[in-house]
Design an enzyme around this catalytic site. Sequence first.
Site, short mmCIF file in Angstrom:
data_model
loop_
_atom_site.label_atom_id
_atom_site.label_comp_id
_atom_site.label_asym_id
_atom_site.label_seq_id
_atom_site.Cartn_x
_atom_site.Cartn_y
_atom_site.Cartn_z
N CYS A 80 -19.83 -14.40 -27.46
CA CYS A 80 -20.50 -15.43 -28.26
C CYS A 80 -21.71 -14.88 -29.03
CB CYS A 80 -20.91 -16.60 -27.38
SG CYS A 80 -19.50 -17.42 -26.64
N HIS B 102 -26.09 -20.50 -31.82
CA HIS B 102 -24.74 -20.49 -31.28
C HIS B 102 -24.45 -21.90 -30.77
CE1 HIS B 102 -21.14 -19.67 -29.20
NE2 HIS B 102 -21.66 -19.70 -27.99
N ASN C 85 -17.21 -24.76 -29.15
CA ASN C 85 -17.74 -23.39 -29.05
C ASN C 85 -16.69 -22.43 -29.62
OD1 ASN C 85 -18.57 -20.86 -28.29
ND2 ASN C 85 -19.13 -21.43 -26.19
N1 COA Z 1 -13.72 -33.58 -17.63
C1 COA Z 1 -14.12 -34.38 -16.63
N2 COA Z 1 -14.80 -33.92 -15.56
C2 COA Z 1 -15.07 -32.61 -15.52
C3 COA Z 1 -14.68 -31.72 -16.53
C4 COA Z 1 -13.97 -32.26 -17.62
N3 COA Z 1 -13.55 -31.50 -18.65
N4 COA Z 1 -15.10 -30.48 -16.22
C5 COA Z 1 -15.74 -30.58 -15.05
N5 COA Z 1 -15.72 -31.85 -14.61
C6 COA Z 1 -16.32 -32.39 -13.40
C7 COA Z 1 -16.51 -31.35 -12.33
O1 COA Z 1 -15.32 -31.19 -11.59
C8 COA Z 1 -17.62 -31.94 -11.50
O2 COA Z 1 -17.08 -32.91 -10.63
P1 COA Z 1 -17.64 -33.11 -9.15
O3 COA Z 1 -19.08 -33.51 -9.34
O4 COA Z 1 -16.78 -34.20 -8.63
O5 COA Z 1 -17.48 -31.79 -8.48
C9 COA Z 1 -18.50 -32.67 -12.52
O6 COA Z 1 -17.65 -32.84 -13.69
C10 COA Z 1 -19.75 -31.93 -12.92
O7 COA Z 1 -19.42 -30.58 -13.18
P2 COA Z 1 -20.53 -29.52 -13.58
O8 COA Z 1 -19.85 -28.23 -13.84
O9 COA Z 1 -21.66 -29.55 -12.64
O10 COA Z 1 -21.02 -30.17 -14.97
P3 COA Z 1 -22.21 -29.76 -15.90
O11 COA Z 1 -23.07 -30.93 -16.14
O12 COA Z 1 -22.86 -28.48 -15.49
O13 COA Z 1 -21.44 -29.48 -17.27
C11 COA Z 1 -20.69 -27.61 -18.58
C12 COA Z 1 -20.48 -28.44 -17.33
C13 COA Z 1 -19.67 -26.49 -18.60
C14 COA Z 1 -20.51 -28.50 -19.79
C15 COA Z 1 -22.13 -27.04 -18.57
O14 COA Z 1 -22.38 -26.42 -17.34
C16 COA Z 1 -22.34 -26.04 -19.66
O15 COA Z 1 -22.33 -26.37 -20.81
N6 COA Z 1 -22.64 -24.80 -19.29
C17 COA Z 1 -22.90 -23.75 -20.25
C18 COA Z 1 -21.63 -23.29 -20.78
C19 COA Z 1 -21.80 -22.46 -21.98
O16 COA Z 1 -22.61 -22.73 -22.80
N7 COA Z 1 -20.98 -21.45 -22.07
C20 COA Z 1 -20.85 -20.64 -23.18
C21 COA Z 1 -21.98 -19.71 -23.30
S1 COA Z 1 -21.49 -18.69 -24.56
#
Ligand code: COA
Length: 322
Positions: free
Chosen positions: A114, A249, A279
Amino acid sequence: MIRRSVLLGTGSALPERAVSNAELAKTVDTSDQWIVERTGIRNRHIAGEGETTGTLAILAARRALEAAGLEGKDIGLIVLATATPDQTFPATAAKVQHAIGANGGIAFDVAAVCSGFLYAIAVADSMLQSGMAQRALVIGAETMSRILDWEDRTTCVLFGDGAGAVVLESREVAEDGPGIIASRLHADGAHCDLLCVDGGPSSTGTVGHIRMRGPEVFKHAVVNLAGVLTEVLAAAGIEPKDVDWVVPHQANQRILDATARKFGLPPEKVVVTVDRHANTSAASVPLALDTAVRDGRIKPGDLLVLEAMGGGFTWGACVLRA
Ligand code: COA
């Protein structure tokens, strides 16, 4: 007067097919509400048959050349950032070089996921400043959909496909004139397992799929981006209040908001396309840049900050005057 790499034109390309959250929710256990609340993403483009990283890169490159009023033969250097090349080799940059008729110069890919576009622009700037070429095409292009695990809802809803390109020219300009003023890059391989692909030609002999520990990546992203932004603004000798546009980004709306808040930048100064494109990895910064240039927000003379963080981890930022 000072020699700088000056931005002459931008271009971008998206696959024809747009996929909304609602459409995704028909095949993935997710919902529009979850995706919008957690990420700000509403839509992404997904490459179809015949659309590849290379075809998207070529389209973006042609549009950037047109905007710059140049032809392929005017380009001596092509640096293409991608984590999803058409083939392991040759470099996708070489395909672009042939397609636009820029044969004979330098062409290679860089892999910094990224942050790839930030790495590519810094490398191209250094090569232009050392006299290796006069004009460069810097491209970020990806088909992330081809390495997604469509059974893994924690990653497959987050990414999209696309390409963006810029043309740079080495020129003598006034101290307050246009061009790249400063770039800073970093990497820390200690965290490579938090965001990676579980395959590759030398380890598994397969292409593999994206694996990510999202919440941990999120925390590193905010800290690393704040660090590199402080560093690059100091290197450029500017204050956050002098910045006209931040072109970040586009991974997650919440990361964009947190970073802008930390720098006291009003949200109106942050170019946001994550809602439309999701993304797109190395393509996201040049796609956002081209969007804001073409809709008239970014104007000649504006002071821009580009920034990104990605797998590796790698991260970087760049200050330039349009
Ligand atoms: N749809 C519905 N529910 C989902 C899901 C989806 N697509 N993906 C995950 N969940 C659920 C999980 O299973 C979890 O359930 P649980 O509480 O029952 O275990 C819940 O949602 C929360 O998951 P979590 O991973 O803690 O969510 P979050 O608030 O951290 O959001 C991201 C997840 C990935 C959106 C977030 O962590 C993020 O943006 N991280 C950075 C990623 C990034 O920028 N990457 C690229 C860098 S280049």
